[in-house]
Design a protein around this motif. Structure first.
Motif, PDB file in Angstrom:
ATOM      1  N   ILE A 106       7.805  24.228 -22.229  1.00 42.02           N
ATOM      2  CA  ILE A 106       6.607  24.576 -21.707  1.00 42.02           C
ATOM      3  C   ILE A 106       6.296  22.590 -22.708  1.00 42.02           C
ATOM      4  N   LEU A 107       6.470  21.613 -20.913  1.00 45.62           N
ATOM      5  CA  LEU A 107       5.803  19.895 -22.175  1.00 45.62           C
ATOM      6  C   LEU A 107       4.405  20.356 -22.198  1.00 45.62           C
ATOM      7  N   VAL A 108       3.628  19.458 -22.722  1.00 43.90           N
ATOM      8  CA  VAL A 108       2.592  19.125 -23.095  1.00 43.90           C
ATOM      9  C   VAL A 108       2.434  18.066 -22.852  1.00 43.90           C
ATOM     10  N   THR A 109       1.116  17.453 -21.955  1.00 41.80           N
ATOM     11  CA  THR A 109       1.013  15.672 -22.497  1.00 41.80           C
ATOM     12  C   THR A 109      -0.370  15.717 -21.024  1.00 41.80           C
ATOM     13  N   SER A 110      -0.372  14.708 -20.498  1.00 47.80           N
ATOM     14  CA  SER A 110      -1.532  14.092 -19.285  1.00 47.80           C
ATOM     15  C   SER A 110      -1.312  14.273 -18.094  1.00 47.80           C
ATOM     16  N   THR A 111      -1.897  14.033 -17.827  1.00 48.83           N
ATOM     17  CA  THR A 111      -1.512  14.591 -15.519  1.00 48.83           C
ATOM     18  C   THR A 111      -0.813  13.171 -15.253  1.00 48.83           C
ATOM     19  N   ASP A 112      -1.056  12.089 -16.360  1.00 45.84           N
ATOM     20  CA  ASP A 112      -0.423  11.227 -15.433  1.00 45.84           C
ATOM     21  C   ASP A 112       1.116  10.761 -15.664  1.00 45.84           C
ATOM     22  N   GLN A 113       1.373  11.160 -16.793  1.00 50.98           N
ATOM     23  CA  GLN A 113       3.225  10.959 -17.775  1.00 50.98           C
ATOM     24  C   GLN A 113       3.921  12.441 -16.941  1.00 50.98           C
ATOM     25  N   ALA A 114       3.134  13.180 -16.576  1.00 51.89           N
ATOM     26  CA  ALA A 114       3.805  14.684 -16.225  1.00 51.89           C
ATOM     27  C   ALA A 114       5.340  15.046 -15.297  1.00 51.89           C
ATOM     28  N   ALA A 115       4.861  14.175 -14.109  1.00 46.12           N
ATOM     29  CA  ALA A 115       5.734  13.576 -13.427  1.00 46.12           C
ATOM     30  C   ALA A 115       7.260  12.893 -14.117  1.00 46.12           C
ATOM     31  N   ARG A 116       6.797  11.940 -14.295  1.00 48.71           N
ATOM     32  CA  ARG A 116       8.090  11.238 -15.145  1.00 48.71           C
ATOM     33  C   ARG A 116       8.714  12.215 -16.784  1.00 48.71           C
ATOM     34  N   ALA A 117       7.431  12.833 -17.589  1.00 41.73           N
ATOM     35  CA  ALA A 117       8.431  13.373 -18.774  1.00 41.73           C
ATOM     36  C   ALA A 117       9.384  14.648 -17.656  1.00 41.73           C
ATOM     37  N   VAL A 118       8.554  15.444 -16.763  1.00 42.39           N
ATOM     38  CA  VAL A 118       9.910  16.431 -15.971  1.00 42.39           C
ATOM     39  C   VAL A 118      10.564  15.293 -15.629  1.00 42.39           C
ATOM     40  N   PHE A 121       7.710   4.082 -14.678  1.00 48.60           N
ATOM     41  CA  PHE A 121       8.673   5.122 -13.375  1.00 48.60           C
ATOM     42  C   PHE A 121       9.954   4.294 -12.953  1.00 48.60           C
ATOM     43  N   VAL A 122       9.503   3.231 -12.577  1.00 50.42           N
ATOM     44  CA  VAL A 122       9.925   1.894 -11.979  1.00 50.42           C
ATOM     45  C   VAL A 122      10.976   2.147 -12.682  1.00 50.42           C
ATOM     46  N   LYS A 123      10.701   1.650 -14.253  1.00 51.18           N
ATOM     47  CA  LYS A 123      12.200   1.751 -14.936  1.00 51.18           C
ATOM     48  C   LYS A 123      12.552   2.668 -15.355  1.00 51.18           C
ATOM     49  N   ALA A 124      12.277   4.077 -14.833  1.00 43.88           N
ATOM     50  CA  ALA A 124      12.998   4.949 -15.018  1.00 43.88           C
ATOM     51  C   ALA A 124      13.735   5.214 -13.289  1.00 43.88           C
ATOM     52  N   TYR A 125      13.098   4.802 -13.057  1.00 46.28           N
ATOM     53  CA  TYR A 125      14.211   5.219 -11.556  1.00 46.28           C
ATOM     54  C   TYR A 125      15.050   3.735 -11.252  1.00 46.28           C
ATOM     55  N   VAL A 142       0.625  -1.391  -0.519  1.00 45.04           N
ATOM     56  CA  VAL A 142       0.553   0.010   0.009  1.00 45.04           C
ATOM     57  C   VAL A 142       0.881   1.483  -0.352  1.00 45.04           C
ATOM     58  N   ALA A 143       2.152   1.106   0.482  1.00 44.18           N
ATOM     59  CA  ALA A 143       2.508   2.304   1.069  1.00 44.18           C
ATOM     60  C   ALA A 143       3.391   2.858  -1.141  1.00 44.18           C
ATOM     61  N   ALA A 144       3.918   1.423  -1.067  1.00 38.46           N
ATOM     62  CA  ALA A 144       4.540   1.854  -2.169  1.00 38.46           C
ATOM     63  C   ALA A 144       3.513   2.107  -3.974  1.00 38.46           C
ATOM     64  N   ALA A 145       2.618   1.414  -3.556  1.00 35.50           N
ATOM     65  CA  ALA A 145       1.137   2.095  -4.370  1.00 35.50           C
ATOM     66  C   ALA A 145       1.099   3.440  -4.175  1.00 35.50           C
ATOM     67  N   VAL A 146       1.173   4.560  -3.423  1.00 34.93           N
ATOM     68  CA  VAL A 146       0.662   5.451  -2.594  1.00 34.93           C
ATOM     69  C   VAL A 146       1.840   6.407  -3.031  1.00 34.93           C
ATOM     70  N   LEU A 147       3.303   5.755  -3.111  1.00 33.81           N
ATOM     71  CA  LEU A 147       4.298   6.909  -3.047  1.00 33.81           C
ATOM     72  C   LEU A 147       4.296   7.042  -4.707  1.00 33.81           C
ATOM     73  N   ILE A 148       4.012   5.785  -5.608  1.00 31.70           N
ATOM     74  CA  ILE A 148       4.136   5.558  -6.998  1.00 31.70           C
ATOM     75  C   ILE A 148       2.482   6.482  -7.662  1.00 31.70           C
TER      76      ILE A 148
END
Length: 192
Positions: free
Chosen positions: A136-148, A182-186, A31-37
């Motif tokens: 300014i990157l234009v993406t959807s909310t789900d990808q925003a943090a990973r795109a940055v 995200f897991v792959k990127a980190y 649950v903690a991992a899911a919340v963090l991701i």
């Protein structure tokens, strides 16, 4: 000497308790991992957009990204809109050829690989070519943090994000996809 059997090892009650404790700890960790991701996927912390940037860059993917990017361009947020297109799209998008879409200067680019990581590399190259110091990157909310995260590994300038609407029916698949990405990127792909 009695006829009672001597049992070696833990009692069945102790074994069930231990199993319950292990399962509880595992559930809390999951649950903690899911919340963090999931947190940066569903509600990423994004700085406000600047009044002006050097370029607006639409990343590939679901949602109404192109319209959002072009609206930002028409609003004067940047002098040019760069649009990430698939190889098939590049072949048929005639408006990419003349560098103009309904009066808006555009640059179309195709990244190899056609992934966020590939787009980040292309953005860095375009920024060097055109002298961009803020995008300014234009993406959807789900990808925003990973795109940055991805673009920031390749590009040293200021990065802002405008999010485009993602229809509700894309969310279940995108949350799972983005969590894995995200897991792959980190872990496996920590460089540009």
């Amino acid at each position: 000497m009695s006829n009672a059997e001597v049992v070696d090892g833990p009692s069945p009650v102790a074994g069930r308790r231990r199993r319950r404790v292990v399962l509880t700890v595992l559930a809390v960790v999951l649950v903690a991992a899911a919340v963090l991701i999931v947190r940066p996927i569903v509600r990423p912390a994004l700085p406000p957009l600047p009044a002006k940037a050097d370029a607006i860059i639409q990343l590939g993917g679901p949602g109404n990204r192109r319209m959002t990017a072009l609206e930002l361009g028409r609003a004067g947020r940047a002098p040019v809109v760069a649009i990430s297109v698939s190889e098939a799209e590049l072949a048929v998008a005639g408006w990419c050829d003349d560098g103009n879409f309904r009066g808006q200067p555009v640059i179309c680019f195709h990244s190899e690989p056609f992934t966020t990581r590939g787009e980040a590399r292309s953005i860095a190259q375009l920024a060097r070519q055109h002298g961009w110091h803020s995008v300014i990157l234009v993406t959807s909310t789900d990808q925003a943090a990973r795109a940055v995260l991805r673009v920031g590994r390749c590009y040293d300038g200021s990065i802002y994000v405008a999010t485009a609407h993602l229809p509700w029916y894309h969310w279940p698949v995108q949350v799972v996809y983005q969590a894995a990405a995200f897991v792959k990127a980190y872990t496996f792909q920590r460089s540009c």
